[in-house]
Design a protein around this motif. Sequence first.
Motif, PDB file in Angstrom:
ATOM      1  N   LEU A 101     -12.076  57.888  41.433  1.00 56.05           N
ATOM      2  CA  LEU A 101     -12.760  56.446  41.624  1.00 56.05           C
ATOM      3  C   LEU A 101     -11.559  55.447  40.934  1.00 56.05           C
ATOM      4  O   LEU A 101     -10.940  55.621  40.152  1.00 56.05           O
ATOM      5  CB  LEU A 101     -14.084  56.233  41.031  1.00 56.05           C
ATOM      6  CG  LEU A 101     -14.998  57.242  41.771  1.00 56.05           C
ATOM      7  CD1 LEU A 101     -16.037  57.023  40.994  1.00 56.05           C
ATOM      8  CD2 LEU A 101     -15.129  56.891  43.262  1.00 56.05           C
ATOM      9  N   ALA A 102     -11.613  54.135  41.754  1.00 53.43           N
ATOM     10  CA  ALA A 102     -11.086  53.077  41.175  1.00 53.43           C
ATOM     11  C   ALA A 102     -11.979  52.119  40.741  1.00 53.43           C
ATOM     12  O   ALA A 102     -12.815  51.606  41.556  1.00 53.43           O
ATOM     13  CB  ALA A 102      -9.821  52.514  42.250  1.00 53.43           C
ATOM     14  N   ALA A 147     -10.749  44.130  46.602  1.00 55.56           N
ATOM     15  CA  ALA A 147      -9.707  44.735  46.031  1.00 55.56           C
ATOM     16  C   ALA A 147      -9.618  46.332  46.150  1.00 55.56           C
ATOM     17  O   ALA A 147      -8.887  47.181  45.584  1.00 55.56           O
ATOM     18  CB  ALA A 147      -9.605  44.552  44.383  1.00 55.56           C
ATOM     19  N   SER A 148     -10.623  46.478  46.991  1.00 53.56           N
ATOM     20  CA  SER A 148     -10.924  47.910  47.639  1.00 53.56           C
ATOM     21  C   SER A 148     -11.265  48.748  46.371  1.00 53.56           C
ATOM     22  O   SER A 148     -10.795  50.199  46.235  1.00 53.56           O
ATOM     23  CB  SER A 148      -9.756  48.651  48.002  1.00 53.56           C
ATOM     24  OG  SER A 148      -9.366  47.951  49.341  1.00 53.56           O
ATOM     25  N   LEU A 149     -11.915  48.244  45.188  1.00 56.65           N
ATOM     26  CA  LEU A 149     -12.347  49.110  44.110  1.00 56.65           C
ATOM     27  C   LEU A 149     -13.710  49.883  44.479  1.00 56.65           C
ATOM     28  O   LEU A 149     -14.460  49.585  45.456  1.00 56.65           O
ATOM     29  CB  LEU A 149     -12.704  48.285  43.046  1.00 56.65           C
ATOM     30  CG  LEU A 149     -11.449  47.410  42.401  1.00 56.65           C
ATOM     31  CD1 LEU A 149     -11.986  46.598  41.439  1.00 56.65           C
ATOM     32  CD2 LEU A 149     -10.298  48.434  41.806  1.00 56.65           C
ATOM     33  N   ASP A 150     -14.071  51.047  43.762  1.00 55.43           N
ATOM     34  CA  ASP A 150     -15.075  51.746  43.994  1.00 55.43           C
ATOM     35  C   ASP A 150     -16.299  51.168  43.062  1.00 55.43           C
ATOM     36  O   ASP A 150     -17.529  51.568  43.102  1.00 55.43           O
ATOM     37  CB  ASP A 150     -14.818  53.212  43.840  1.00 55.43           C
ATOM     38  CG  ASP A 150     -13.997  53.806  44.681  1.00 55.43           C
ATOM     39  OD1 ASP A 150     -14.410  53.824  45.873  1.00 55.43           O
ATOM     40  OD2 ASP A 150     -12.653  54.190  44.209  1.00 55.43           O
ATOM     41  N   VAL A 209      -9.323  40.606  38.906  1.00 57.22           N
ATOM     42  CA  VAL A 209     -10.308  41.757  39.039  1.00 57.22           C
ATOM     43  C   VAL A 209      -9.397  42.778  40.073  1.00 57.22           C
ATOM     44  O   VAL A 209      -8.953  42.265  40.861  1.00 57.22           O
ATOM     45  CB  VAL A 209     -11.611  41.693  39.738  1.00 57.22           C
ATOM     46  CG1 VAL A 209     -12.238  42.754  40.189  1.00 57.22           C
ATOM     47  CG2 VAL A 209     -12.536  40.625  39.045  1.00 57.22           C
ATOM     48  N   GLY A 210      -9.426  43.971  39.430  1.00 60.39           N
ATOM     49  CA  GLY A 210      -8.490  44.986  40.054  1.00 60.39           C
ATOM     50  C   GLY A 210      -7.076  45.228  39.393  1.00 60.39           C
ATOM     51  O   GLY A 210      -6.560  45.919  40.126  1.00 60.39           O
ATOM     52  N   ARG A 211      -6.545  44.363  38.741  1.00 61.29           N
ATOM     53  CA  ARG A 211      -5.312  44.352  38.259  1.00 61.29           C
ATOM     54  C   ARG A 211      -4.892  45.657  37.505  1.00 61.29           C
ATOM     55  O   ARG A 211      -3.873  46.069  37.365  1.00 61.29           O
ATOM     56  CB  ARG A 211      -4.920  43.126  37.380  1.00 61.29           C
ATOM     57  CG  ARG A 211      -4.685  41.840  38.335  1.00 61.29           C
ATOM     58  CD  ARG A 211      -4.216  40.775  37.441  1.00 61.29           C
ATOM     59  NE  ARG A 211      -3.986  39.599  38.321  1.00 61.29           N
ATOM     60  CZ  ARG A 211      -3.535  38.545  37.801  1.00 61.29           C
ATOM     61  NH1 ARG A 211      -3.322  38.365  36.612  1.00 61.29           N
ATOM     62  NH2 ARG A 211      -3.623  37.316  38.785  1.00 61.29           N
TER      63      ARG A 211
END
Length: 173
Positions: free
Chosen positions: A2-3, A30-33, A169-171
């Motif tokens: 998972l990201a 950011a297509s995070l989970d 967020v997501g970097r």
Amino acid sequence: MLAVELHAHSSHSLDGHGTVDQLLEAARAASLDGIAVTDHDEFGPSERAAARAEEYGLIGIPGMEISTAAGHLLGLGIDRRIERGQGFRATVEAIHDAGGIAVVPHPFQELRKGVLGAIPREELRAADAIEVYNSRLLTGRANRQADQLAETYGMTKTAGSDAHGPEMVGRAR
């Protein structure tokens, strides 16, 4: 795999901006989970973010960045607010009592309240993990030092954007 964003702040942190919903939307974009909103010494916003995360197709992890007597410590997966100002070990125990894991963020950044300026390195073993990649650091030196420390002590490694607004967020995931 998972990201997940494990270190992000909303406007409920004195140095953060953006609402909880903006952070959740940024995580989705950011297509995070998943995401953990970890405001400084605040739990309510993270609790709300975790409860609403599913609406954004995300896993919500309740947490906070706690100001200990030694510096900052992330509590992830906790079920209540952890009091600030306690010693490092007492805060780790409080995080564990709240059902969470203790992560040492930016340990070599004394100006950003990293704990290594105040405790012996061996004491880090009381925590569950070390943040070995923080995207807000200007050079990679402190991240490399944190990674080597985690290797030395055989500790779990994490990464976090340390986002202080939705655009960050997501970097790191």
